[in-house]
Each structure stands twice: as C-alpha cells, then as structure tokens.
Write a protein that holds these residues in place. Structure first.
Motif, PDB file in Angstrom:
ATOM      1  N   ARG A 132     -17.099 -53.226  65.043  1.00 41.76           N
ATOM      2  CA  ARG A 132     -16.611 -51.892  64.505  1.00 41.76           C
ATOM      3  C   ARG A 132     -17.888 -51.464  63.447  1.00 41.76           C
ATOM      4  O   ARG A 132     -17.916 -52.298  62.947  1.00 41.76           O
ATOM      5  N   ASN A 133     -17.642 -49.988  63.161  1.00 42.61           N
ATOM      6  CA  ASN A 133     -18.521 -49.758  62.081  1.00 42.61           C
ATOM      7  C   ASN A 133     -17.468 -50.309  61.120  1.00 42.61           C
ATOM      8  O   ASN A 133     -16.690 -48.831  60.909  1.00 42.61           O
ATOM      9  N   HIS A 134     -17.251 -51.199  60.085  1.00 41.00           N
ATOM     10  CA  HIS A 134     -16.228 -50.687  58.447  1.00 41.00           C
ATOM     11  C   HIS A 134     -16.716 -50.298  57.425  1.00 41.00           C
ATOM     12  O   HIS A 134     -16.954 -51.179  56.504  1.00 41.00           O
ATOM     13  N   TYR A 135     -18.503 -49.969  57.672  1.00 40.48           N
ATOM     14  CA  TYR A 135     -18.957 -49.006  56.276  1.00 40.48           C
ATOM     15  C   TYR A 135     -17.724 -48.438  55.179  1.00 40.48           C
ATOM     16  O   TYR A 135     -18.245 -48.831  54.399  1.00 40.48           O
ATOM     17  N   GLU A 136     -16.952 -47.839  55.850  1.00 41.85           N
ATOM     18  CA  GLU A 136     -16.011 -46.586  54.830  1.00 41.85           C
ATOM     19  C   GLU A 136     -15.085 -47.786  54.112  1.00 41.85           C
ATOM     20  O   GLU A 136     -14.542 -47.729  53.062  1.00 41.85           O
ATOM     21  N   LYS A 137     -14.909 -49.565  54.511  1.00 37.98           N
ATOM     22  CA  LYS A 137     -14.318 -50.384  53.729  1.00 37.98           C
ATOM     23  C   LYS A 137     -15.090 -51.453  52.395  1.00 37.98           C
ATOM     24  O   LYS A 137     -14.083 -51.476  51.721  1.00 37.98           O
ATOM     25  N   VAL A 138     -16.658 -51.334  53.193  1.00 36.72           N
ATOM     26  CA  VAL A 138     -17.454 -52.095  52.109  1.00 36.72           C
ATOM     27  C   VAL A 138     -18.107 -51.146  50.964  1.00 36.72           C
ATOM     28  O   VAL A 138     -18.923 -51.375  50.284  1.00 36.72           O
ATOM     29  N   LYS A 139     -17.880 -50.004  51.442  1.00 36.31           N
ATOM     30  CA  LYS A 139     -19.258 -48.916  50.542  1.00 36.31           C
ATOM     31  C   LYS A 139     -19.064 -48.654  49.190  1.00 36.31           C
ATOM     32  O   LYS A 139     -20.319 -48.707  48.111  1.00 36.31           O
ATOM     33  N   HIS A 140     -18.347 -49.081  48.538  1.00 39.66           N
ATOM     34  CA  HIS A 140     -18.200 -48.864  46.993  1.00 39.66           C
ATOM     35  C   HIS A 140     -18.375 -50.388  46.903  1.00 39.66           C
ATOM     36  O   HIS A 140     -17.317 -50.881  44.669  1.00 39.66           O
ATOM     37  N   LEU A 141     -18.270 -51.447  47.790  1.00 43.97           N
ATOM     38  CA  LEU A 141     -17.754 -52.714  46.864  1.00 43.97           C
ATOM     39  C   LEU A 141     -19.399 -52.937  45.810  1.00 43.97           C
ATOM     40  O   LEU A 141     -20.269 -52.619  46.289  1.00 43.97           O
ATOM     41  N   PRO A 142     -19.176 -53.520  44.778  1.00 39.67           N
ATOM     42  CA  PRO A 142     -20.477 -54.648  44.354  1.00 39.67           C
ATOM     43  C   PRO A 142     -21.664 -54.970  45.075  1.00 39.67           C
ATOM     44  O   PRO A 142     -21.106 -55.162  46.296  1.00 39.67           O
ATOM     45  N   ALA A 143     -22.676 -54.985  44.803  1.00 42.18           N
ATOM     46  CA  ALA A 143     -24.483 -56.073  45.443  1.00 42.18           C
ATOM     47  C   ALA A 143     -23.653 -56.965  45.731  1.00 42.18           C
ATOM     48  O   ALA A 143     -24.119 -57.193  46.816  1.00 42.18           O
ATOM     49  N   GLU A 144     -23.069 -57.446  45.195  1.00 40.90           N
ATOM     50  CA  GLU A 144     -22.934 -58.982  45.073  1.00 40.90           C
ATOM     51  C   GLU A 144     -21.556 -59.605  46.181  1.00 40.90           C
ATOM     52  O   GLU A 144     -22.384 -60.308  46.924  1.00 40.90           O
ATOM     53  N   ASP A 145     -21.692 -57.976  46.655  1.00 43.48           N
ATOM     54  CA  ASP A 145     -20.362 -57.864  48.174  1.00 43.48           C
ATOM     55  C   ASP A 145     -20.195 -57.532  49.243  1.00 43.48           C
ATOM     56  O   ASP A 145     -19.636 -57.567  49.785  1.00 43.48           O
ATOM     57  N   GLN A 146     -21.283 -56.678  48.766  1.00 42.50           N
ATOM     58  CA  GLN A 146     -22.060 -55.825  50.350  1.00 42.50           C
ATOM     59  C   GLN A 146     -22.189 -57.368  51.200  1.00 42.50           C
ATOM     60  O   GLN A 146     -23.119 -58.342  50.674  1.00 42.50           O
ATOM     61  N   PRO A 147     -22.063 -56.296  52.431  1.00 43.84           N
ATOM     62  CA  PRO A 147     -22.356 -57.128  53.670  1.00 43.84           C
ATOM     63  C   PRO A 147     -23.657 -57.188  53.671  1.00 43.84           C
ATOM     64  O   PRO A 147     -24.616 -56.173  53.130  1.00 43.84           O
ATOM     65  N   ARG A 148     -24.603 -58.054  54.499  1.00 40.94           N
ATOM     66  CA  ARG A 148     -26.364 -58.507  54.691  1.00 40.94           C
ATOM     67  C   ARG A 148     -25.947 -56.827  56.095  1.00 40.94           C
ATOM     68  O   ARG A 148     -27.524 -56.737  56.486  1.00 40.94           O
ATOM     69  N   SER A 149     -25.437 -57.710  56.795  1.00 41.28           N
ATOM     70  CA  SER A 149     -25.320 -56.854  58.485  1.00 41.28           C
ATOM     71  C   SER A 149     -25.691 -55.297  58.458  1.00 41.28           C
ATOM     72  O   SER A 149     -25.439 -54.551  57.063  1.00 41.28           O
ATOM     73  N   LYS A 150     -26.248 -54.749  58.868  1.00 40.44           N
ATOM     74  CA  LYS A 150     -26.075 -53.111  59.186  1.00 40.44           C
ATOM     75  C   LYS A 150     -25.529 -52.290  59.103  1.00 40.44           C
ATOM     76  O   LYS A 150     -24.228 -52.595  60.199  1.00 40.44           O
ATOM     77  N   PHE A 151     -25.842 -51.296  58.723  1.00 35.58           N
ATOM     78  CA  PHE A 151     -24.031 -49.898  59.084  1.00 35.58           C
ATOM     79  C   PHE A 151     -25.432 -48.827  59.713  1.00 35.58           C
ATOM     80  O   PHE A 151     -26.109 -48.190  58.907  1.00 35.58           O
ATOM     81  N   PRO A 152     -25.284 -48.032  60.307  1.00 36.37           N
ATOM     82  CA  PRO A 152     -23.686 -48.583  61.726  1.00 36.37           C
ATOM     83  C   PRO A 152     -24.678 -50.047  62.180  1.00 36.37           C
ATOM     84  O   PRO A 152     -25.872 -50.785  62.484  1.00 36.37           O
ATOM     85  N   ARG A 240     -36.782 -68.274  66.804  1.00 35.66           N
ATOM     86  CA  ARG A 240     -36.790 -66.953  67.439  1.00 35.66           C
ATOM     87  C   ARG A 240     -36.807 -66.127  66.411  1.00 35.66           C
ATOM     88  O   ARG A 240     -37.263 -65.018  66.477  1.00 35.66           O
ATOM     89  N   TYR A 241     -35.949 -66.404  65.363  1.00 36.06           N
ATOM     90  CA  TYR A 241     -35.347 -65.061  64.272  1.00 36.06           C
ATOM     91  C   TYR A 241     -35.793 -65.987  62.914  1.00 36.06           C
ATOM     92  O   TYR A 241     -36.549 -66.722  62.891  1.00 36.06           O
ATOM     93  N   ASP A 242     -35.757 -64.786  62.188  1.00 39.16           N
ATOM     94  CA  ASP A 242     -36.231 -65.440  60.111  1.00 39.16           C
ATOM     95  C   ASP A 242     -34.885 -64.388  59.926  1.00 39.16           C
ATOM     96  O   ASP A 242     -33.936 -63.941  59.647  1.00 39.16           O
ATOM     97  N   ILE A 243     -35.141 -65.214  58.189  1.00 40.04           N
ATOM     98  CA  ILE A 243     -34.421 -64.539  57.171  1.00 40.04           C
ATOM     99  C   ILE A 243     -34.109 -63.074  57.331  1.00 40.04           C
ATOM    100  O   ILE A 243     -35.174 -62.430  57.609  1.00 40.04           O
ATOM    101  N   GLY A 244     -32.958 -62.964  57.117  1.00 35.74           N
ATOM    102  CA  GLY A 244     -32.051 -61.132  57.210  1.00 35.74           C
ATOM    103  C   GLY A 244     -31.624 -60.884  58.731  1.00 35.74           C
ATOM    104  O   GLY A 244     -31.283 -60.120  58.680  1.00 35.74           O
ATOM    105  N   THR A 245     -32.156 -61.415  59.395  1.00 37.39           N
ATOM    106  CA  THR A 245     -31.467 -61.452  61.156  1.00 37.39           C
ATOM    107  C   THR A 245     -30.027 -61.578  61.210  1.00 37.39           C
ATOM    108  O   THR A 245     -29.322 -61.968  60.296  1.00 37.39           O
ATOM    109  N   THR A 246     -29.641 -60.328  61.262  1.00 36.71           N
ATOM    110  CA  THR A 246     -28.499 -60.549  61.374  1.00 36.71           C
ATOM    111  C   THR A 246     -27.314 -61.284  62.713  1.00 36.71           C
ATOM    112  O   THR A 246     -27.781 -60.651  63.697  1.00 36.71           O
ATOM    113  N   LEU A 247     -26.955 -62.575  62.520  1.00 33.51           N
ATOM    114  CA  LEU A 247     -26.745 -62.980  63.559  1.00 33.51           C
ATOM    115  C   LEU A 247     -25.039 -62.706  64.258  1.00 33.51           C
ATOM    116  O   LEU A 247     -24.766 -62.667  65.970  1.00 33.51           O
ATOM    117  N   ALA A 248     -24.372 -62.498  63.374  1.00 33.45           N
ATOM    118  CA  ALA A 248     -22.995 -61.836  63.785  1.00 33.45           C
ATOM    119  C   ALA A 248     -23.046 -60.749  62.799  1.00 33.45           C
ATOM    120  O   ALA A 248     -22.280 -61.251  62.055  1.00 33.45           O
TER     121      ALA A 248
END
Length: 391
Positions: A132-152, A240-248
């Motif tokens: 699911r898209n949870h961007y609204e929950k995390v958009k105000h988090l400081p950089a160190e607590d941001q997900p590395r997953s992409k939004f959407p 097959r993949y490398d650094i930065g890939t969203t596995l989950a």
C-alpha cells in the motif's frame, strides 16, 4: 476464485480501510520526539522462564505486553527454536528459489504458482506483490528515518512461498491445496518442522501478552486456533540486483503476529512505535516477533502494527561479496537472501473489533476508528490492496 459480489465487497472494505489508515497518522517529526529508540532498548524475553513457570515468569509476561505496546516487536529467546533447523530450512529455500527462478526467467509456466488461490499457497514470483502507499505517514520523517522504498510503491523484487501450517476449519482457505514441489524429498518435513516451531512461538507470545495485559491466558491464543497460519519465506536473487533495490516495500503485515528467524543477509529495517528506523540484528538464539494489523485492530491501537521494508543495502552487498568469494574458492553456496518468516492469524470467523476487555488500555475514542470486521474480511481486503488477488 473471487466472484463479482465478493470483489464489490472488497472494494468497499478497502476504501474504508484507507480512510481509517489516513486518519491514523502517528507522530512523525523529530521535534515531536523526546528520544530516539533503538534495538538495544527492546528487552529480550526469556521464554524458558514462562514455559517452565520459573520464578519471575510473570515479569516476562509483563515484558511482552510492554514491548509490544512500546516498540511493536519482541526479541523472543525461545529454547524450542534451534538455529540449525533454521539453517536447514534456509538452505532448502535457497535451492528452491534458485531452481524455480531459472524456469521462470526462461519463460516457462510455474506449476507451483496458484494465483487462483490469491497466492496463499505455493510460489509467488517477483513483481507480483506491491505494498500500500503509506507516504502520508512518513513524509515528515527526518532523513535518517525515511524508508528507502519508492513512493508510489513499486512491485517487490522478491519471491515468496506459502506453506500452510496447522489444521483449518471449513471456510478458512481450507480449499487451498498444499503445494509440494518436485525434486525436494525432504520438503514437507523441513518446512513443517520449522514452521511449527515459529507458530508455537507466536502462540506462546500471544499467551504471554494476554497475561501481561491482565487478561485470561487464552484470550488471543484461543482465537488463533484454526487460523490461516502460513510459513512464508521470501527469496531475492542477490546476483540479479544491486544496492538500492526494493526487495520488499515499506509495509505492515496483515497477520496477528509475524515471526522471523535469522536471515543470512542484512537488509531488513523496521520502524518502532516512535517512528525510529532501525536495522534488524536478531541476537543469537532469538526470534523476532512483530505485531501485525490484526493485533492493532483487536487491541484498539494499544499495540500498533509494525512497519518494515527489505532493501538491498550496502551491508547486504558486503555480505554477498563475502559469499561470492567463498563460491569462487569452490564452496557450495547460493547467492539468495532468504527470510525465515511465519504469519500467524486469528481464525477466519473471529470478530477482531477492539476488545472491551482491553478498554482499560486503549483510548476509547481512538478505538472507534477500528470498525467491526472479521479476520477473513481483513485478510481479503489486504490481499486485494496488495495485488495478490487474481482479477
């Protein structure tokens, strides 16, 4: 298969769920925090004390309830779960994912994949699940607590296998066949053995949580009997993949409780209740148990579902390079990151509305946001929202 009427119901449930989720935006900015939690703050639960009713077992129960409330996780030292069984299971899954992915990449049909059962049995290839898209929950988090997953969210670059654990009553995905892949004679024994160990851990955690919350011992566990429990290992091809890939992608689990054994590779990140992001390092001899959305629902928000993601990180790469060196030197190794994961659920017909018995713990007004719903309805709406139901 999902009928048109069922799909219409799912659409309505999903809309309601999204409205509820968007209304539950937790405190998320660094300025709102008094301190940052860490994995070191989470106590280790001595399960042996509880199992043998040694002096202090009641304190361990209080520790479970408190840890689920404060952090959403448990560090569970369970003497019944042996690391060698986890290692045997991981090696089995490495071989399976390596073999099956080659068939898939060659364009052949996977007989182990069952989209007609919403992938709740057998294998799920990569790029099927999407959070699911949870961007609204995390958009105000400081950089160190941001997900590395992409939004959407993008589709996960992970495979999964669903293996049923325990008996189910009629109507709880009981019609799903147990899929045993060809060429793995010890499959059923290794999967069931490890799956039952993890399931037993979640039943014990549920009992301890209930007693720590001053409820009857079987308050949660009695509702888990006959649940659609699944050993659900995931696998990602590190070649097959490398650094930065969203596995989950950044998500919470549907389950009551999710239980993890140790993985051979880092990459799992979780968010504690105060939205501190931490890299998971499970202590030797311990399991990680995380609360799912069903637990949040039935406790009226006293326990919150834990968010997490799996990323191909710099640390993942470093561990993969070490394994590659072993492979180059002639060792029989496979470069896949395999999780050791079990989802424990409540029985399909269980009403998971906030329990009146817990009203001394949760905020009654906040709890009204958790509507009346069964465990089955909750499961189906989440499967629909995460692209797991075949349309």
């Amino acid at each position: 298969m999902i009928t048109q009427t069922q799909q219409e119901l799912l659409n309505e449930l999903t809309k309601s769920e999204e409205i509820m989720q968007n209304s539950l935006i937790y405190e998320s900015t660094a300025s709102q925090r008094r301190f940052r939690s860490s994995m070191d703050d989470v106590p280790i639960v001595d399960v042996e004390k509880y199992l043998n009713k040694q002096p202090g077992w009641e304190v361990e129960c209080e520790k479970v309830a408190d840890s689920l409330h404060k952090y959403g996780i448990l560090i569970f030292k369970d003497p019944r779960a042996h690391e060698q069984e986890n290692e045997d299971y991981i090696e089995l899954m490495e071989k399976y994912f390596e073999k099956t992915s080659k068939i898939y990449y060659d364009g052949q049909k996977l007989s182990d994949a069952k989209p007609e059962y919403a992938y709740q049995t057998g294998v799920t290839p990569e790029q099927i699940e999407k959070a699911r898209n949870h961007y609204e929950k995390v958009k105000h988090l400081p950089a160190e607590d941001q997900p590395r997953s992409k939004f959407p969210p993008t589709y996960d670059m992970k495979w999964r296998y669903m293996w049923k654990i325990g008996e189910r009553p009629p109507g709880a995905f009981d019609e799903c066949p147990q899929v045993v892949p060809e060429g793995f004679p010890d499959w059923e024994d290794k999967m069931t053995t490890w799956g039952e160990k993890l399931l037993n851990a979640t039943f014990t955690a549920a009992e301890m949580a209930a007693q720590g919350m001053k409820l009857d011992v079987d308050t949660f566990s009695s509702r888990m009997k006959g649940g659609a429990h699944l050993l659900a290992p995931t696998g990602s091809d590190l070649k097959r993949y490398d650094i930065g890939t969203t596995l989950a992608g950044f998500h919470y689990d549907i389950a009551l409780l999710t239980c993890h054994g140790k993985s051979r590779y880092p990459g799992l990140y979780i968010w504690l209740r105060d939205w501190t992001k931490v890299a998971v390092k499970i202590p030797k001899g311990c399991l990680l148990i995380q609360a799912g959305s069903t637990f949040e629902h039935i406790t009226g928000g006293y326990v919150l579902a834990g968010y997490h993601e799996v990323i191909y990180s710099e640390e993942t790469k470093a561990a993969a390079l070490k394994t590659q060196q072993e492979i180059d030197s002639g060792k029989d190794k496979i470069l896949w990151r395999v999780s050791s994961t079990l989802f424990s659920h409540m029985r399909f017909d269980t009403d998971i509305s906030p329990m009146a018995e817990l009203s001394h713990l949760y905020d009654i007004e906040q709890a009204k946001k958790y509507r009346k719903i069964t465990a089955y309805e909750k499961l189906m709406e989440e499967l629909s929202a995460t692209s797991m139901i075949a349309m």
